[in-house]
Design a protein around this motif. Structure first.
Motif, short mmCIF file in Angstrom:
data_model
loop_
_atom_site.label_atom_id
_atom_site.label_comp_id
_atom_site.label_asym_id
_atom_site.label_seq_id
_atom_site.Cartn_x
_atom_site.Cartn_y
_atom_site.Cartn_z
N PRO A 1 -18.36 48.76 0.38
CA PRO A 1 -18.86 48.71 1.76
C PRO A 1 -20.31 49.16 1.87
O PRO A 1 -21.08 48.59 2.66
N ALA A 2 -20.71 50.16 1.08
CA ALA A 2 -22.09 50.62 1.12
C ALA A 2 -23.05 49.54 0.61
O ALA A 2 -24.13 49.33 1.17
N LEU A 3 -22.66 48.84 -0.46
CA LEU A 3 -23.48 47.75 -0.97
C LEU A 3 -23.65 46.65 0.09
O LEU A 3 -24.73 46.08 0.25
N THR A 4 -22.57 46.36 0.79
CA THR A 4 -22.62 45.32 1.82
C THR A 4 -23.53 45.75 2.96
O THR A 4 -24.37 44.97 3.43
N LEU A 5 -23.38 46.98 3.43
CA LEU A 5 -24.20 47.47 4.52
C LEU A 5 -25.67 47.57 4.14
O LEU A 5 -26.55 47.44 4.99
N ALA A 6 -25.94 47.82 2.86
CA ALA A 6 -27.33 48.01 2.42
C ALA A 6 -28.08 46.69 2.25
O ALA A 6 -29.31 46.71 2.12
N GLY A 7 -27.38 45.56 2.25
CA GLY A 7 -28.02 44.28 1.97
C GLY A 7 -29.16 43.95 2.91
O GLY A 7 -30.31 43.76 2.47
N TYR A 8 -28.89 43.91 4.20
CA TYR A 8 -29.94 43.55 5.16
C TYR A 8 -31.05 44.59 5.24
O TYR A 8 -32.23 44.23 5.13
N PRO A 9 -30.74 45.89 5.45
CA PRO A 9 -31.84 46.86 5.53
C PRO A 9 -32.66 46.96 4.25
O PRO A 9 -33.88 47.18 4.31
N MET A 10 -32.04 46.79 3.10
CA MET A 10 -32.79 46.82 1.84
C MET A 10 -33.81 45.68 1.81
O MET A 10 -34.98 45.89 1.45
N ALA A 11 -33.38 44.49 2.20
CA ALA A 11 -34.28 43.34 2.21
C ALA A 11 -35.39 43.51 3.24
O ALA A 11 -36.56 43.24 2.98
N PHE A 12 -35.03 43.99 4.42
CA PHE A 12 -36.02 44.16 5.48
C PHE A 12 -37.04 45.23 5.12
O PHE A 12 -38.24 45.08 5.35
N ILE A 13 -36.57 46.35 4.55
CA ILE A 13 -37.48 47.43 4.16
C ILE A 13 -38.44 46.97 3.07
O ILE A 13 -39.63 47.32 3.09
N SER A 14 -37.95 46.18 2.13
CA SER A 14 -38.84 45.69 1.06
C SER A 14 -39.93 44.78 1.63
O SER A 14 -41.10 44.90 1.25
N ARG A 15 -39.59 43.90 2.55
CA ARG A 15 -40.58 43.02 3.16
C ARG A 15 -41.54 43.82 4.03
O ARG A 15 -42.76 43.56 4.05
N LEU A 16 -41.01 44.79 4.76
CA LEU A 16 -41.85 45.63 5.62
C LEU A 16 -42.82 46.47 4.79
O LEU A 16 -44.01 46.58 5.12
N THR A 17 -42.31 47.05 3.70
CA THR A 17 -43.18 47.83 2.81
C THR A 17 -44.24 46.97 2.17
O THR A 17 -45.40 47.38 2.05
N ARG A 18 -43.87 45.78 1.75
CA ARG A 18 -44.83 44.87 1.11
C ARG A 18 -45.97 44.52 2.06
O ARG A 18 -47.16 44.62 1.68
N SER A 19 -45.63 44.09 3.28
CA SER A 19 -46.68 43.69 4.22
C SER A 19 -47.57 44.86 4.60
O SER A 19 -48.79 44.72 4.71
N SER A 20 -46.97 46.03 4.78
CA SER A 20 -47.76 47.21 5.13
C SER A 20 -48.64 47.65 3.97
O SER A 20 -49.81 48.02 4.15
N MET A 21 -48.10 47.60 2.75
CA MET A 21 -48.87 47.99 1.57
C MET A 21 -50.03 47.03 1.32
O MET A 21 -51.14 47.45 0.95
N LEU A 22 -49.81 45.74 1.53
CA LEU A 22 -50.89 44.76 1.36
C LEU A 22 -52.03 45.03 2.32
O LEU A 22 -53.22 44.88 1.96
N GLU A 23 -51.69 45.44 3.53
CA GLU A 23 -52.73 45.75 4.50
C GLU A 23 -53.49 47.01 4.13
O GLU A 23 -54.71 47.09 4.28
N ASN B 1 -49.76 55.97 4.30
CA ASN B 1 -50.02 55.14 5.47
C ASN B 1 -49.10 53.92 5.51
O ASN B 1 -48.69 53.48 6.58
N ALA B 2 -48.78 53.37 4.35
CA ALA B 2 -47.95 52.17 4.32
C ALA B 2 -46.51 52.46 4.72
O ALA B 2 -45.78 51.55 5.16
N ILE B 3 -46.07 53.71 4.57
CA ILE B 3 -44.68 54.04 4.84
C ILE B 3 -44.41 54.25 6.33
O ILE B 3 -43.24 54.33 6.75
N ILE B 4 -45.45 54.31 7.16
CA ILE B 4 -45.27 54.59 8.59
C ILE B 4 -44.38 53.56 9.28
O ILE B 4 -43.46 53.92 10.04
#
Length: 305
Positions: free
Chosen positions: A175-197, A225-228
């Motif tokens: 269940p934890a793996l299932t619940l982590a799927g969407y937030p894990m993907a969203f956090i990685s994309r969010l971190t990437r875009s923020s870090m690039l900036e 700054n990227a983690i905000i």
């Protein structure tokens, strides 16, 4: 800081009051009641049940009594679980959702943030493309598809785990793996875009020109700054994960808060529906307050008014 916290607490209490009021009157506006679906109950018995739970009182009396009970942290008795109160239901089921949700949240942060950092630093390379493909899949594939796939592979195909029975931590992994799927993907994309900036800012170029190592520049200067944006997202994310996913808990047979909430809706258990809604709203408001305060410490440029 104190003024800001006081204002946020006052706003939070007002928000909870609105949630309580809307939920109460919306429940009462639904045709029927928690006992109208029962077959074979004589009218005089039904009247006695309504009188016992004081559902025959005028609506404004029920509303005032419920508000007073909420102020005393008394969410009332459950109409469908005989001999149990809503407080007992939350007290017994929330720790289960908390265990699963904490694992999912830790997994999402432990994988999502490093994946976003690596993807930003290796932009356009195979690391970036692979991470973004996986992130896109994690965002687009629904939870119930991931859940059923994991059940088929790990339970039925390979027989590594059992599902449908709650045995604590060992049965919380899937269940934890299932619940982590969407937030894990969203956090990685969010971190990437923020870090690039962030890495395109002048102070990052200055740090590199001084001969600092990439690890120092990334984790000391850029990441803070990227983690905000990720911290801002943690408030609603944590509240949603910690209270449990209704679909995930149903698929894996997890006796968490989400399972009771779904059952209470189908049974028209007014007090349980309102109690879980109030609990979720209070948790969401509290976590958002904590996130806002943490932002002030992470980035001193953010002024808390």
């Amino acid at each position: 800081m104190r003024k800001y916290i006081f204002q946020r607490i006052w706003t939070s209490l007002l928000t909870l009051f609105v949630v309580i009021t809307l939920t109460f009157f919306m429940m009462r506006a639904i045709p029927g009641g928690p006992f109208t679906g029962e077959k074979g109950i004589p009218p005089h018995i039904l009247a006695k049940i309504m009188e016992r739970y004081r559902l025959s009182d005028p609506l404004y009396v029920q509303y005032g009594r419920y508000l007073w009970n909420v102020l005393r942290f008394d969410l009332g008795p459950s109409y469908r679980y005989e001999g149990m109160t809503v407080n007992e239901i939350i007290r017994g089921s929330f720790p289960v959702s908390l265990m699963v949700g904490s694992l999912a949240l830790a997994l999402a942060l432990a994988v999502g943030i490093p994946a976003g950092i690596v993807s930003a630093l290796r932009r356009g390379r195979w690391q970036d493309r692979s991470a973004m493909v996986l992130a896109t899949l994690g965002i687009t594939i629904p939870n119930f598809v991931i859940a059923t796939t994991l059940v088929y592979l790990f339970a039925y195909r390979w027989g590594w785990v059992t599902v449908g029975f709650w045995e604590g931590l060992p049965t919380a992994v899937l269940p934890a793996l299932t619940l982590a799927g969407y937030p894990m993907a969203f956090i990685s994309r969010l971190t990437r875009s923020s870090m690039l900036e962030v890495i395109q800012q002048d102070y990052i170029r200055t740090a590199y020109s001084k001969g600092l190592r990439e690890r120092t520049v990334v984790y000391i200067h850029a990441l803070r700054n990227a983690i905000i944006p990720v911290i801002t997202y943690l408030g609603p994310l944590a509240a949603g994960i910690l209270t449990g996913s209704f679909v995930v808990e149903q698929v894996f047979g997890v006796p968490g808060l989400g399972t009771f909430f779904v059952t209470s809706i189908s049974n028209r258990d007014y007090t349980t529906i309102m109690g879980v809604t109030i609990f979720y709203s209070a948790l969401l408001v509290f976590l958002n307050l904590v996130v806002d305060i943490c932002l002030g410490f992470v980035d001193p440029r953010i002024k808390l008014h």
